[in-house]
Design a protein around this motif. Sequence first.
Motif, PDB file in Angstrom:
ATOM      1  N   ALA A   1       0.948  -1.201   0.028  1.00 25.74           N
ATOM      2  CA  ALA A   1       0.140   0.113   0.075  1.00 25.74           C
ATOM      3  C   ALA A   1       0.817   1.295   0.068  1.00 25.74           C
ATOM      4  N   GLU A   2       0.913   2.001  -1.101  1.00 27.75           N
ATOM      5  CA  GLU A   2       1.758   3.085  -1.197  1.00 27.75           C
ATOM      6  C   GLU A   2       0.982   4.424  -0.709  1.00 27.75           C
ATOM      7  N   THR A   3       1.715   5.420  -0.363  1.00 23.72           N
ATOM      8  CA  THR A   3       0.992   6.776   0.131  1.00 23.72           C
ATOM      9  C   THR A   3       0.891   7.474  -1.310  1.00 23.72           C
ATOM     10  N   ASP A   4      -0.014   8.436  -1.305  1.00 23.09           N
ATOM     11  CA  ASP A   4      -0.569   9.225  -2.499  1.00 23.09           C
ATOM     12  C   ASP A   4       0.902   9.725  -3.376  1.00 23.09           C
ATOM     13  N   ALA A   5       1.751  10.112  -2.465  1.00 23.61           N
ATOM     14  CA  ALA A   5       2.975  10.806  -2.902  1.00 23.61           C
ATOM     15  C   ALA A   5       3.978   9.709  -3.487  1.00 23.61           C
ATOM     16  N   GLU A   6       4.035   8.725  -2.815  1.00 22.49           N
ATOM     17  CA  GLU A   6       4.703   7.726  -3.363  1.00 22.49           C
ATOM     18  C   GLU A   6       4.265   7.026  -4.714  1.00 22.49           C
ATOM     19  N   ALA A   7       3.148   6.961  -4.885  1.00 19.37           N
ATOM     20  CA  ALA A   7       2.410   6.522  -5.959  1.00 19.37           C
ATOM     21  C   ALA A   7       2.579   7.570  -7.380  1.00 19.37           C
ATOM     22  N   ARG A   8       2.452   8.654  -6.730  1.00 19.27           N
ATOM     23  CA  ARG A   8       2.667   9.976  -7.948  1.00 19.27           C
ATOM     24  C   ARG A   8       4.301   9.873  -8.181  1.00 19.27           C
ATOM     25  N   ALA A   9       5.142   9.610  -7.439  1.00 23.77           N
ATOM     26  CA  ALA A   9       6.645   9.735  -7.704  1.00 23.77           C
ATOM     27  C   ALA A   9       6.939   8.627  -8.587  1.00 23.77           C
ATOM     28  N   SER A  10       6.222   7.180  -8.173  1.00 19.94           N
ATOM     29  CA  SER A  10       6.501   5.989  -9.052  1.00 19.94           C
ATOM     30  C   SER A  10       6.379   6.218 -10.553  1.00 19.94           C
ATOM     31  N   ARG A  11       5.413   7.090 -10.717  1.00 21.36           N
ATOM     32  CA  ARG A  11       4.867   7.444 -12.246  1.00 21.36           C
ATOM     33  C   ARG A  11       5.334   8.808 -12.768  1.00 21.36           C
ATOM     34  N   ALA A  12       6.273   9.108 -12.092  1.00 19.28           N
ATOM     35  CA  ALA A  12       7.118  10.605 -12.624  1.00 19.28           C
ATOM     36  C   ALA A  12       7.383  10.306 -14.221  1.00 19.28           C
ATOM     37  N   GLY A  13       7.046  11.158 -15.012  1.00 19.12           N
ATOM     38  CA  GLY A  13       7.451  11.210 -16.411  1.00 19.12           C
ATOM     39  C   GLY A  13       6.082  10.906 -17.326  1.00 19.12           C
ATOM     40  N   ALA A  14       5.205  10.308 -16.750  1.00 19.57           N
ATOM     41  CA  ALA A  14       4.112  10.094 -17.402  1.00 19.57           C
ATOM     42  C   ALA A  14       3.146  11.643 -17.387  1.00 19.57           C
ATOM     43  N   GLN A  15       2.228  11.566 -18.462  1.00 20.10           N
ATOM     44  CA  GLN A  15       1.394  12.598 -18.626  1.00 20.10           C
ATOM     45  C   GLN A  15       0.710  12.892 -17.274  1.00 20.10           C
ATOM     46  N   GLU A  16       0.154  14.068 -16.884  1.00 18.40           N
ATOM     47  CA  GLU A  16      -0.785  14.267 -15.788  1.00 18.40           C
ATOM     48  C   GLU A  16      -1.968  13.527 -15.761  1.00 18.40           C
ATOM     49  N   TRP A  17      -2.606  13.543 -16.988  1.00 22.90           N
ATOM     50  CA  TRP A  17      -3.909  12.945 -16.868  1.00 22.90           C
ATOM     51  C   TRP A  17      -3.783  11.519 -16.562  1.00 22.90           C
ATOM     52  N   GLN A  18      -2.629  10.807 -17.054  1.00 20.45           N
ATOM     53  CA  GLN A  18      -2.470   9.551 -16.782  1.00 20.45           C
ATOM     54  C   GLN A  18      -2.168   9.135 -15.148  1.00 20.45           C
ATOM     55  N   ILE A  19      -1.480  10.077 -14.602  1.00 17.04           N
ATOM     56  CA  ILE A  19      -1.013  10.001 -13.268  1.00 17.04           C
ATOM     57  C   ILE A  19      -2.258   9.970 -12.220  1.00 17.04           C
ATOM     58  N   ASP A  20      -3.155  11.177 -12.618  1.00 14.52           N
ATOM     59  CA  ASP A  20      -4.461  11.286 -11.823  1.00 14.52           C
ATOM     60  C   ASP A  20      -5.321  10.035 -12.297  1.00 14.52           C
ATOM     61  N   GLY A  21      -5.471   9.534 -13.263  1.00 17.58           N
ATOM     62  CA  GLY A  21      -6.366   8.478 -13.469  1.00 17.58           C
ATOM     63  C   GLY A  21      -5.591   7.087 -12.792  1.00 17.58           C
ATOM     64  N   TRP A  22      -4.408   6.807 -12.954  1.00 17.44           N
ATOM     65  CA  TRP A  22      -3.864   5.686 -12.203  1.00 17.44           C
ATOM     66  C   TRP A  22      -3.916   5.810 -10.788  1.00 17.44           C
ATOM     67  N   VAL A  23      -3.653   6.877 -10.119  1.00 12.98           N
ATOM     68  CA  VAL A  23      -3.671   7.068  -8.831  1.00 12.98           C
ATOM     69  C   VAL A  23      -5.115   7.086  -8.256  1.00 12.98           C
ATOM     70  N   GLY A  24      -6.178   7.883  -9.183  1.00 17.49           N
ATOM     71  CA  GLY A  24      -7.341   7.891  -8.759  1.00 17.49           C
ATOM     72  C   GLY A  24      -8.072   6.478  -8.751  1.00 17.49           C
ATOM     73  N   SER A  25      -7.660   5.736  -9.626  1.00 21.84           N
ATOM     74  CA  SER A  25      -8.321   4.378  -9.487  1.00 21.84           C
ATOM     75  C   SER A  25      -8.273   3.551  -8.026  1.00 21.84           C
ATOM     76  N   TYR A  26      -6.795   3.777  -7.815  1.00 23.81           N
ATOM     77  CA  TYR A  26      -6.449   3.136  -6.446  1.00 23.81           C
ATOM     78  C   TYR A  26      -7.143   3.941  -5.512  1.00 23.81           C
ATOM     79  N   ALA A  27      -7.350   5.188  -5.311  1.00 24.52           N
ATOM     80  CA  ALA A  27      -7.853   5.907  -4.268  1.00 24.52           C
ATOM     81  C   ALA A  27      -9.357   5.668  -4.193  1.00 24.52           C
ATOM     82  N   ALA A  28     -10.154   5.338  -5.492  1.00 22.60           N
ATOM     83  CA  ALA A  28     -11.444   4.782  -5.319  1.00 22.60           C
ATOM     84  C   ALA A  28     -11.508   3.566  -4.542  1.00 22.60           C
TER      85      ALA A  28
END
Length: 283
Positions: free
Chosen positions: A217-244
């Motif tokens: 279980a990552e934190t939100d910050a860890e999850a976003r850092a692990s996807r650094a380099g992807a487009q913002e909409w991709q990061i928001d969607g990926w993190v948002g799916s887990y947040a849901a």
Amino acid sequence: MDTLAITGCTGRLGSRVVSLLAGREVPQRLIVRDPDRAPEVPGGEVRVASYEDTDAMRRALTGVSTLFLISGHEGPERMAMHRSAVRAAAEAGVRRVVYTSFMGAAPLATFTFAREHATTEQLITAAGLSLTSLRNALYADVAPRFVGPDGVMRGPAGNGRIAWVALRDVARLAVEVLLDPAHADAIYDVSGAQAIDLHETARLIGEVTGREIRYHAETDAEARASRAGAQEWQIDGWVGSYAAIATGETSVTSHTVEHVTGTRPWTFAEFLRAEPTAWQHLV
């Protein structure tokens, strides 16, 4: 019988629906981008169109009464594609749209793409079309893809649960809904038989693959850092799916599949045993 049109015919869900309808000798219009990839089935009439080409979609849908509209690929242009497809359906005289939405679709949903599904549902009804919305849980078929090369599933899902639903069961449901106009103007939550957390999901994948699979279980910050380099909409969607998942928005279990089809949906464990092609890449 209503004239049916099926989109996404070459995809994992659409192809299943086409096959099941053909098995019941139901005539269907297959809407495809590439005619060379169109399924060859009895009673299948191929029309070439893409969502973003409103004129081509209108021509392809003329004479159709019920449309199975599979949501477009996630991306910045998806809503423009949906608007075009819905406009074409309305102008072509389509009366009912069966749409593949997402569980918890709402304007303020945690998952960004669930908000887009809610907007699409509103577009359909605002166009004067009857909507049957299949608000599907996360697909069991993609769960093994959550596992990294090191055997770890990572994401900010906390201990939230998911009612994984197999594409096979969504397809069975879709066919019954398409064939029975009594399902018009209905919104259905579509889930598997039980909700489990990602620890249990990982354990069950480990059982069938013979590997040690675990969930971190990552934190939100860890999850976003692990996807650094992807487009913002991709990061928001990926993190948002887990947040849901973490908020419980994906944990709803419904009786929709069993009530409509007469057969209950698979549990996640049953899915894994029945569909080894979903996880063989992990072996």
